[in-house]
Design an enzyme around this catalytic site. Structure first.
Site, short mmCIF file in Angstrom:
data_model
loop_
_atom_site.label_atom_id
_atom_site.label_comp_id
_atom_site.label_asym_id
_atom_site.label_seq_id
_atom_site.Cartn_x
_atom_site.Cartn_y
_atom_site.Cartn_z
N ASP A 10 -4.11 -8.66 14.43
CA ASP A 10 -5.31 -8.14 13.76
C ASP A 10 -5.71 -8.98 12.56
O ASP A 10 -6.75 -8.75 11.96
CB ASP A 10 -5.10 -6.67 13.35
CG ASP A 10 -3.88 -6.48 12.45
OD1 ASP A 10 -3.07 -7.42 12.30
OD2 ASP A 10 -3.74 -5.37 11.91
N HIS A 31 7.23 -0.12 6.85
CA HIS A 31 7.35 0.79 7.98
C HIS A 31 7.54 -0.03 9.26
O HIS A 31 7.61 -1.27 9.22
CB HIS A 31 6.15 1.73 8.08
CG HIS A 31 4.82 1.04 8.10
ND1 HIS A 31 4.38 0.29 9.16
CD2 HIS A 31 3.84 0.97 7.16
CE1 HIS A 31 3.18 -0.20 8.90
NE2 HIS A 31 2.82 0.20 7.69
N HIS A 76 5.69 -3.21 10.01
CA HIS A 76 6.09 -4.46 9.35
C HIS A 76 7.31 -5.10 10.01
O HIS A 76 7.64 -6.26 9.73
CB HIS A 76 6.45 -4.20 7.88
CG HIS A 76 5.33 -3.68 7.04
ND1 HIS A 76 5.29 -2.40 6.57
CD2 HIS A 76 4.20 -4.29 6.60
CE1 HIS A 76 4.19 -2.23 5.84
NE2 HIS A 76 3.51 -3.36 5.86
N GLN A 136 -7.76 -13.72 0.91
CA GLN A 136 -6.63 -14.09 1.75
C GLN A 136 -6.68 -15.58 2.08
O GLN A 136 -5.65 -16.25 2.12
CB GLN A 136 -6.61 -13.27 3.04
CG GLN A 136 -5.37 -13.55 3.90
CD GLN A 136 -5.18 -12.53 5.00
OE1 GLN A 136 -5.57 -11.38 4.88
NE2 GLN A 136 -4.57 -12.96 6.11
N LYS A 174 4.79 6.11 14.94
CA LYS A 174 4.26 7.39 14.47
C LYS A 174 5.04 8.52 15.13
O LYS A 174 5.34 8.47 16.32
CB LYS A 174 2.77 7.54 14.81
CG LYS A 174 1.87 6.56 14.08
CD LYS A 174 1.73 6.91 12.62
CE LYS A 174 0.72 6.01 11.92
NZ LYS A 174 0.60 6.33 10.49
N THR A 175 5.34 9.56 14.36
CA THR A 175 5.98 10.76 14.88
C THR A 175 5.21 11.96 14.36
O THR A 175 4.25 11.82 13.58
CB THR A 175 7.44 10.87 14.40
OG1 THR A 175 7.46 11.14 13.00
CG2 THR A 175 8.20 9.58 14.67
N LYS A 231 -9.01 -0.39 9.89
CA LYS A 231 -9.25 0.85 9.16
C LYS A 231 -10.68 1.33 9.36
O LYS A 231 -11.62 0.54 9.33
CB LYS A 231 -8.98 0.66 7.65
CG LYS A 231 -7.53 0.30 7.33
CD LYS A 231 -6.60 1.45 7.66
CE LYS A 231 -5.15 1.09 7.45
NZ LYS A 231 -4.24 2.18 7.84
N LYS A 247 -0.22 2.10 19.12
CA LYS A 247 0.69 1.57 18.09
C LYS A 247 1.94 2.43 18.01
O LYS A 247 1.88 3.65 18.00
CB LYS A 247 0.00 1.52 16.73
CG LYS A 247 -0.87 0.31 16.52
CD LYS A 247 -1.30 0.19 15.07
CE LYS A 247 -2.13 -1.07 14.85
NZ LYS A 247 -2.52 -1.23 13.43
N ARG A 249 -9.53 1.90 2.07
CA ARG A 249 -8.20 2.31 1.64
C ARG A 249 -8.24 2.93 0.24
O ARG A 249 -9.12 2.61 -0.55
CB ARG A 249 -7.24 1.11 1.61
CG ARG A 249 -6.92 0.53 2.97
CD ARG A 249 -6.03 -0.69 2.82
NE ARG A 249 -5.77 -1.37 4.08
CZ ARG A 249 -4.71 -1.14 4.85
NH1 ARG A 249 -3.82 -0.24 4.49
NH2 ARG A 249 -4.54 -1.81 5.97
N THR A 271 0.81 -1.22 0.00
CA THR A 271 0.00 0.00 0.00
C THR A 271 0.84 1.27 0.00
O THR A 271 0.30 2.37 -0.08
CB THR A 271 -0.94 0.01 1.22
OG1 THR A 271 -0.16 -0.19 2.41
CG2 THR A 271 -1.96 -1.11 1.11
#
Length: 410
Positions: free
Chosen positions: A193, A46, A49, A172, A231-232, A83, A228, A87, A41
């Site tokens: 998840d 990131h 992963h 999946q 993130k910044t 989500k 989670k 997406r 995606t």
């Protein structure tokens, strides 16, 4: 010697399993093929992963064969798990480009040479399916009632869940079926998840092929407060050095909360567990800061290599008074043309090089005493830098306690 199942369990990685006794036996006494899926995606993996890749690496080191499944097909839909909105739909060209980026990054931790691991793309079997035949062969084995009860769908029902996205679990599950058929893949792994999606694949293979296969999830990378990680204020922490520099990557891990150091060392490094215990079973702030430095160095080395890790470490030491030089500090260049009559607004310059997100944020920082230039606290929101300030070649700007920038007049 500890088997891989106990290793993963001792590190706190394992969350849920379909059959603990059989999975333990498979992982510790047999050599199997297993898979983890990655939907392309974005054009970089990131921090989210990172755990998945580390699990693949642990399993490979124990002699198992990882299958990295890239979602060239499922990426055309997008997983609704976690989500609140659908997406963004990507083009086939964007997906192919993202997959190539993933391949290159993943190769740092997983050895794909000589058949030691497999790269697969579900576009190979999903893109040319006959929909009616697929629904007759595969869709008939999925209960809509059970799908809607799954957490990944349930949280979307209030906002709206499209039939387009409802197909994701079926696809999946079909991925697992195809990988079992093609490579004798015995297990699907994924973040916690993904539990509902993994169960769908396990049950599909049992119904279609009368085979026993297994699923296992691992914990998500969260803080002690359950948020989670990754993130910044600049957004996601990427594994691509062009999106998150090795220095910023290092600093992210150096600055995590004290309560999160042990978990991150267990999840994201190969350091032995007794060494991790020794690093984190401490009493003083200085000792826990040392553990953070070890964490930052180890994860940066894994993702960006030893040379970049050493540079990031040297840059961080310079910022925090360890006596190193400032060669590896984050840098930004400004030009003579940015100055008028030899002067320029500090906020204008910092906005131009993206050190502050907006002038209003810059003003707030100054008013709260959070901005310094060459260790001098700035109190005037209209403060101007002079060309003469750059007589030594550069100016060091500090934002808050831990964000630094070396401004260079080019």
């Amino acid at each position: 010697m500890m088997g891989v199942f106990e290793e993963l369990k001792a590190r706190g990685l394992i969350a849920q399993m379909t059959d603990e006794e059989k999975i333990r036996d498979l992982l510790d006494h047999h050599k199997i093929a297993f898979y983890i899926g990655f939907d392309p995606t974005a054009d970089s993996l990131h921090v989210g992963h990172f755990v998945q890749i580390m699990v693949m690496a642990h399993m490979q080191r124990a002699g198992h064969t990882p299958i990295a499944l890239f979602g060239g097909g499922t990426g055309m839909i997008g997983d609704p798990s976690g989500k609140t909105d659908m997406r963004k739909m990507l083009t086939r060209e964007e997906i192919d480009h993202n997959i190539e980026c993933f391949r290159n990054q993943m190769g740092r931790l997983v050895d794909f040479s000589d058949g030691k691991a497999i790269m697969a793309n579900n576009a190979d079997w999903l893109m040319n399916l006959n929909y009616i035949q697929f629904m007759r062969d595969i869709g008939v084995h999925f209960s809509v009632n059970r799908m809607l009860a799954a957490e990944c769908y349930k949280q979307r029902l209030e906002r709206g869940l499209t039939f387009f996205e409802m197909n994701y679990m079926i696809m999946q599950g079909y991925d697992f079926y195809e990988l079992n058929r093609r490579y004798d893949c015995m297990m699907e792994l994924g973040g916690d998840d993904q539990w509902s999606n993994i169960i769908g694949g396990v049950e599909l293979i049992r119904k279609k092929s009368a085979k026993e296969v297994y699923g296992m999830t691992f914990g998500l990378l969260t803080t002690s407060e359950g948020k989670k990680m990754g993130k910044t204020e600049k957004g996601a922490v990427w594994l691509d050095p062009n999106k998150t520099s090795p220095f910023d990557f290092y600093q992210y891990w150096r600055n995590i909360g004290d309560q999160d150091v042990e978990k991150c060392l267990k999840f994201l490094t190969f350091l032995p567990l007794d060494e991790i215990h020794e690093l984190t079973n401490v009493e003083t702030g200085e000792q826990i800061n040392h553990a953070k430095e070890v964490l930052a160095y180890e994860v940066t080395k894994l993702i960006h290599g030893e040379e970049e890790a050493k540079k990031a470490q040297a840059g961080a030491q310079a910022l925090f008074g360890a006596g190193a030089d400032t060669e590896h500090m984050p840098k930004a260049e400004i030009k003579d043309s940015d100055f008028v009559d030899g002067s320029a607004s500090l906020l204008d310059l910092l906005l131009k090089v993206k050190f502050i997100p907006s002038k209003s944020e810059g003003r707030r920082l100054i008013q709260q005493g959070g901005l310094t230039v060459n260790d001098q606290k700035i109190t005037d929101v209209a403060y101007e830098l002079s060309v003469k300030n750059f007589a030594g070649g550069s100016v060091i700007v500090k934002k808050g306690k831990k964000k630094y920038l070396k401004l260079i007049l080019a």
